[in-house]
Write a protein that holds these residues in place. Structure first.
Motif, PDB file in Angstrom:
ATOM      1  N   TRP A  98       0.842  -1.204   0.000  1.00 52.61           N
ATOM      2  CA  TRP A  98       0.000   0.000   0.000  1.00 52.61           C
ATOM      3  C   TRP A  98       0.876   1.252   0.000  1.00 52.61           C
ATOM      4  N   LEU A  99       1.937   1.243   0.815  1.00 51.45           N
ATOM      5  CA  LEU A  99       2.832   2.397   0.871  1.00 51.45           C
ATOM      6  C   LEU A  99       3.520   2.634  -0.474  1.00 51.45           C
ATOM      7  N   LEU A 100       3.940   1.572  -1.122  1.00 49.60           N
ATOM      8  CA  LEU A 100       4.607   1.698  -2.414  1.00 49.60           C
ATOM      9  C   LEU A 100       3.690   2.337  -3.443  1.00 49.60           C
ATOM     10  N   CYS A 101       2.494   1.775  -3.578  1.00 55.35           N
ATOM     11  CA  CYS A 101       1.550   2.307  -4.571  1.00 55.35           C
ATOM     12  C   CYS A 101       1.129   3.732  -4.212  1.00 55.35           C
ATOM     13  N   GLY A 102       0.881   3.962  -2.923  1.00 62.04           N
ATOM     14  CA  GLY A 102       0.450   5.294  -2.507  1.00 62.04           C
ATOM     15  C   GLY A 102       1.514   6.339  -2.700  1.00 62.04           C
ATOM     16  N   PHE A 103       2.739   6.019  -2.300  1.00 61.91           N
ATOM     17  CA  PHE A 103       3.824   6.984  -2.436  1.00 61.91           C
ATOM     18  C   PHE A 103       4.116   7.258  -3.906  1.00 61.91           C
ATOM     19  N   LEU A 104       4.111   6.215  -4.726  1.00 62.67           N
ATOM     20  CA  LEU A 104       4.381   6.401  -6.154  1.00 62.67           C
ATOM     21  C   LEU A 104       3.286   7.238  -6.804  1.00 62.67           C
ATOM     22  N   SER A 105       2.032   7.003  -6.433  1.00 58.21           N
ATOM     23  CA  SER A 105       0.924   7.777  -6.985  1.00 58.21           C
ATOM     24  C   SER A 105       1.037   9.240  -6.591  1.00 58.21           C
ATOM     25  N   LEU A 106       1.357   9.496  -5.309  1.00 59.81           N
ATOM     26  CA  LEU A 106       1.511  10.866  -4.841  1.00 59.81           C
ATOM     27  C   LEU A 106       2.690  11.558  -5.513  1.00 59.81           C
ATOM     28  N   ALA A 133      -1.303  -1.903  -8.100  1.00 59.85           N
ATOM     29  CA  ALA A 133      -2.248  -2.088  -6.988  1.00 59.85           C
ATOM     30  C   ALA A 133      -3.152  -3.287  -7.221  1.00 59.85           C
ATOM     31  N   TRP A 134      -3.592  -3.480  -8.470  1.00 58.99           N
ATOM     32  CA  TRP A 134      -4.465  -4.636  -8.744  1.00 58.99           C
ATOM     33  C   TRP A 134      -3.762  -5.953  -8.416  1.00 58.99           C
ATOM     34  N   PHE A 135      -2.483  -6.008  -8.707  1.00 56.10           N
ATOM     35  CA  PHE A 135      -1.756  -7.258  -8.492  1.00 56.10           C
ATOM     36  C   PHE A 135      -1.240  -7.406  -7.067  1.00 56.10           C
ATOM     37  N   LEU A 136      -0.944  -6.285  -6.408  1.00 56.90           N
ATOM     38  CA  LEU A 136      -0.342  -6.371  -5.077  1.00 56.90           C
ATOM     39  C   LEU A 136      -1.364  -6.387  -3.956  1.00 56.90           C
ATOM     40  N   GLN A 139      -8.550  -5.966  -5.321  1.00 57.56           N
ATOM     41  CA  GLN A 139      -9.604  -5.156  -5.916  1.00 57.56           C
ATOM     42  C   GLN A 139      -9.749  -3.791  -5.232  1.00 57.56           C
ATOM     43  N   LYS A 140      -9.746  -3.781  -3.905  1.00 53.00           N
ATOM     44  CA  LYS A 140      -9.900  -2.514  -3.189  1.00 53.00           C
ATOM     45  C   LYS A 140      -8.759  -1.551  -3.529  1.00 53.00           C
ATOM     46  N   GLY A 141      -7.549  -2.069  -3.550  1.00 50.48           N
ATOM     47  CA  GLY A 141      -6.409  -1.227  -3.882  1.00 50.48           C
ATOM     48  C   GLY A 141      -6.468  -0.726  -5.307  1.00 50.48           C
ATOM     49  N   GLY A 142      -6.865  -1.605  -6.232  1.00 45.90           N
ATOM     50  CA  GLY A 142      -6.958  -1.194  -7.620  1.00 45.90           C
ATOM     51  C   GLY A 142      -7.958  -0.077  -7.828  1.00 45.90           C
ATOM     52  N   LEU A 143      -9.142  -0.189  -7.232  1.00 42.13           N
ATOM     53  CA  LEU A 143     -10.163   0.856  -7.358  1.00 42.13           C
ATOM     54  C   LEU A 143      -9.710   2.157  -6.689  1.00 42.13           C
ATOM     55  N   PHE A 144      -9.080   2.023  -5.531  1.00 40.87           N
ATOM     56  CA  PHE A 144      -8.630   3.217  -4.807  1.00 40.87           C
ATOM     57  C   PHE A 144      -7.624   4.014  -5.627  1.00 40.87           C
ATOM     58  N   PHE A 145      -6.638   3.332  -6.197  1.00 35.13           N
ATOM     59  CA  PHE A 145      -5.607   4.051  -6.932  1.00 35.13           C
ATOM     60  C   PHE A 145      -6.077   4.456  -8.325  1.00 35.13           C
ATOM     61  N   LEU A 146      -7.129   3.795  -8.838  1.00 36.15           N
ATOM     62  CA  LEU A 146      -7.750   4.301 -10.058  1.00 36.15           C
ATOM     63  C   LEU A 146      -8.377   5.668  -9.796  1.00 36.15           C
ATOM     64  N   LEU A 147      -9.128   5.782  -8.704  1.00 36.02           N
ATOM     65  CA  LEU A 147      -9.722   7.067  -8.344  1.00 36.02           C
ATOM     66  C   LEU A 147      -8.636   8.109  -8.069  1.00 36.02           C
ATOM     67  N   ALA A 148      -7.543   7.667  -7.440  1.00 34.41           N
ATOM     68  CA  ALA A 148      -6.441   8.602  -7.186  1.00 34.41           C
ATOM     69  C   ALA A 148      -5.834   9.088  -8.490  1.00 34.41           C
ATOM     70  N   GLY A 149      -5.708   8.228  -9.480  1.00 29.42           N
ATOM     71  CA  GLY A 149      -5.171   8.626 -10.775  1.00 29.42           C
ATOM     72  C   GLY A 149      -6.085   9.590 -11.503  1.00 29.42           C
ATOM     73  N   LEU A 150      -7.390   9.312 -11.460  1.00 25.05           N
ATOM     74  CA  LEU A 150      -8.339  10.223 -12.096  1.00 25.05           C
ATOM     75  C   LEU A 150      -8.322  11.585 -11.415  1.00 25.05           C
ATOM     76  N   ALA A 151      -8.215  11.564 -10.075  1.00 26.62           N
ATOM     77  CA  ALA A 151      -8.141  12.834  -9.349  1.00 26.62           C
ATOM     78  C   ALA A 151      -6.881  13.603  -9.735  1.00 26.62           C
ATOM     79  N   THR A 152      -5.776  12.891  -9.970  1.00 24.58           N
ATOM     80  CA  THR A 152      -4.532  13.545 -10.375  1.00 24.58           C
ATOM     81  C   THR A 152      -4.681  14.208 -11.734  1.00 24.58           C
ATOM     82  N   VAL A 153      -5.365  13.534 -12.660  1.00 21.05           N
ATOM     83  CA  VAL A 153      -5.604  14.124 -13.981  1.00 21.05           C
ATOM     84  C   VAL A 153      -6.398  15.415 -13.844  1.00 21.05           C
ATOM     85  N   ILE A 154      -7.436  15.368 -13.028  1.00 24.80           N
ATOM     86  CA  ILE A 154      -8.270  16.561 -12.830  1.00 24.80           C
ATOM     87  C   ILE A 154      -7.457  17.693 -12.213  1.00 24.80           C
ATOM     88  N   LEU A 155      -6.653  17.400 -11.212  1.00 23.10           N
ATOM     89  CA  LEU A 155      -5.824  18.412 -10.571  1.00 23.10           C
ATOM     90  C   LEU A 155      -4.844  19.037 -11.560  1.00 23.10           C
TER      91      LEU A 155
END
Length: 605
Positions: A98-106, A133-136, A139-155
């Protein structure tokens, strides 16, 4: 699941079985966590290496205005290198994932904001944490970081110009909107691919679990079928072997004695083969129980080895037995230890044509009340080739191709020995040179205990035995005849019953001191009849009941124990053990509920 919770939910489960299940579950969990930890470590190293590239570019190619990117890349490298350490510190690789995916996304979101918004080369990299996230983390992680990616595009569309107005970015226009739409579609496509891959893995895992459960169920059904066949064969064999034993005590001429001995040997050979196949079936599905009890292991060893002395000397072999002079009382399963010794000696006698067979038992006492028991059986037979030493303890293994024709045997004896040693926390091995004999070893650690007083002061056949009325409940006519004949010879009074209901009625009528109860009977089986006996008014409810079965399976033992059995015996019954058990039960002495098995040594090749 903890051991305490399992004990609370299923107190009757065998401790060995429970421990094996928990270790198996622990192995599966640890294996999954180890794989996840390795994946996180690999991805962290890969990401850090990838971050070095823009760092080098920032150092040598970009002007001083981009020093912020230089510092930021350095922070990313350090952070990605530190994430694997969290897995070591916390022992939770999922947290590291979770930390890896979260830190990389941020990190990618910030880099995008300060390096050009949607036109930045960083933006396509947003799909990396989504896919990972989907592989590590599922499902919950994959959806969470998908939303994080979409939010990044919007920002990046809304605020990139504000954060870094001097850097090139899309300030307005259709081109910026198209870039944002393409980036969004890309993220959704990557997320869909991750979902499908995760879903496919779940389906495959479910199919594998179903296949495993089906195989276990089939194996259990096979075991139950083998147990049923073994019971049907053992029951008449009990009568056959018992009658042949009794016939051997009669006054016979030399020809009759030879025929009796040949018949008895053949019958016991069949019985030994059935026992080994049944044990192998139990081991395969994890149902073979060890039933330790206080035993003088030296006496047991000497008694077992003496059974092979006559057959060895008949072949002209020198038979040597080396054992401690003093008694050594250990908490051990006597049947299984006898089985290990018997299999070793059986092979030694069978394969040795001349020379010596030497059996050695030794021990080393430890300060914690434990004893390291060591057993070795050496012969001067043909030996074992070096390339066969490792597989000699495998199932259905015979070293020579023509061994079956020359010596016979099924090739499962040593496999059973290996499994029995493993169940006792011990080990077996062999040392051999071809044409120079072989030495087989067994060693394990056992708890030391004090001598258990089981001696009957009054021998069978005296007035004490004559005062005991024994009810024999068995649906097999031959077994009833055998037991009644033996018990009468031992001096007991006999009453017979054809099934469990007749046994219950006989106990209700009174004058029954001890009941010998078969397991499987029509109308009412043994445990059911025993449970009804325990519901009677005293003193009938306290009548000692000794269960008899051709196959004491774990579930059968549980049924007997739940019904309140006094002791258990396994067919074919050792008559001396039977007499001792009856008198112990009658006098109210403590009798082990575990099977008091004293059947013939199991000789396997």
């Amino acid at each position: 699941m903890t051991l305490e919770s399992d004990l609370a939910t299923n107190p009757k489960k065998d401790l060995v079985t429970r421990t094996k299940e928990m270790f198996a579950a622990s192995d599966v969990t640890n294996g999954r966590e180890n794989r996840l930890a390795r994946a996180v470590l690999f991805l962290c190293a890969t990401s850090a290496f990838m971050a070095i590239i823009p760092l080098i570019a920032a150092m040598f190619l970009l002007p001083g205005d981009y020093v912020t990117i230089l510092v930021y890349c350095s922070v990313v490298i350090v952070a990605l290198a530190m994430i694997p350490m969290s897995a070591v510190i916390t022992g939770k690789p999922e947290v590291s994932a979770w930390l890896l995916c979260g830190f990389l996304s941020l990190a990618l979101a910030i880099l995008g904001l300060i390096s050009g918004g949607t036109s930045s080369v960083i933006m396509p990299m947003l799909m990396i944490p989504v896919v990972w996230a989907w592989f590590l983390v599922g499902q919950k992680g994959g959806l969470f970081f998908l939303l994080a990616g979409l939010a990044t595009v919007i920002l990046n569309v809304m605020y990139a110009d504000t954060v870094a107005p001097n850097l090139p970015s899309i300030r307005s226009g259709v081109y910026g909107i198209l870039q944002s739409i393409i980036m969004t579609i890309t993220l959704l496509a990557c997320s869909l691919a991750g979902y499908l891959a995760n879903r496919n893995e779940s389906i495959i895992h479910s199919e594998l679990v179903d296949a495993r459960d089906t195989a276990r169920r089939t194996n259990r059904e096979k075991s139950e079928m083998v147990a049923g066949i073994a019971h049907e064969i053992r029951t008449p064999l009990t009568g056959l072997v018992g009658m042949l034993d009794l016939l051997g005590t009669e006054k016979l001429n030399a020809r009759q004695t030879e025929m009796t001995e040949t018949s008895r040997t053949s019958a016991r050979t069949i019985l030994n083969l059935i026992n080994d196949l049944l044990d192998l079936s139990k081991i395969e599905i994890g149902e073979l129980r060890l039933i330790p009890e206080p035993v003088d292991v030296v006496e047991l060893f000497q008694e077992t080895t003496r059974e092979f002395k006559q057959s060895a000397e008949a072949k002209g072999l020198r038979f040597e037995i080396v054992a401690p002079n003093e008694s050594v009382w250990l908490l051990i399963d006597p049947l299984r230890f006898r089985q290990i010794v018997s299999n070793y000696l059986s092979n030694a006698v069978k394969f040795t044509q001349s020379g010596t067979i030497r059996s050695i038992l030794s021990y080393q006492a430890r300060d914690n009340g434990e004893v390291l028991l060591k057993l070795s059986v050496a012969d001067t037979g043909p030996g074992i080739p070096a390339d066969s030493l490792r597989r000699v303890f495998g199932r259905f293994i015979q070293v020579e191709r023509d061994q079956k024709a020359n010596y016979g045997g099924t090739g499962i004896g040593l496999a059973i020995v290996s499994d029995l040693a493993r169940l006792q926390g011990g080990k077996v091995w062999v040392e051999s040179r071809e044409r120079h004999g072989a030495t087989f070893f067994f060693e394990s650690v056992f708890k030391r205990t004090s001598a258990q007083e089981t001696t009957i002061n009054t021998p069978p056949g005296t007035e004490a035995s004559a005062s005991i009325t024994v009810l024999v409940a068995d649906d097999n006519k031959a077994n009833r005849k055998l037991l009644s004949h033996v018990l009468k010879e031992l001096g007991f009074a006999i009453h017979l019953a054809n099934d469990g209901r007749e046994a219950l009625q006989a106990v209700q009528a009174g004058h029954i001191d001890v009941v010998l109860m078969d397991m499987n009977m029509p109308v009412m089986n043994g445990p059911t009849s025993l449970a009804e006996i325990r519901k009677l008014a005293p003193p009938m409810s306290r009548t000692p009941v000794i269960g008899i079965s051709a196959d004491n399976r774990p579930e059968d033992i549980d049924l007997w124990q739940a019904a309140g059995v006094t002791a258990l015996l396994e067919k074919p019954i050792d008559f001396a053990k039977l007499a001792a058990t009856i008198q112990l039960a009658y006098t109210g002495a403590e009798v082990a509920v575990s099977p008091l098995v004293a059947s013939a040594s199991r000789k396997v090749g």
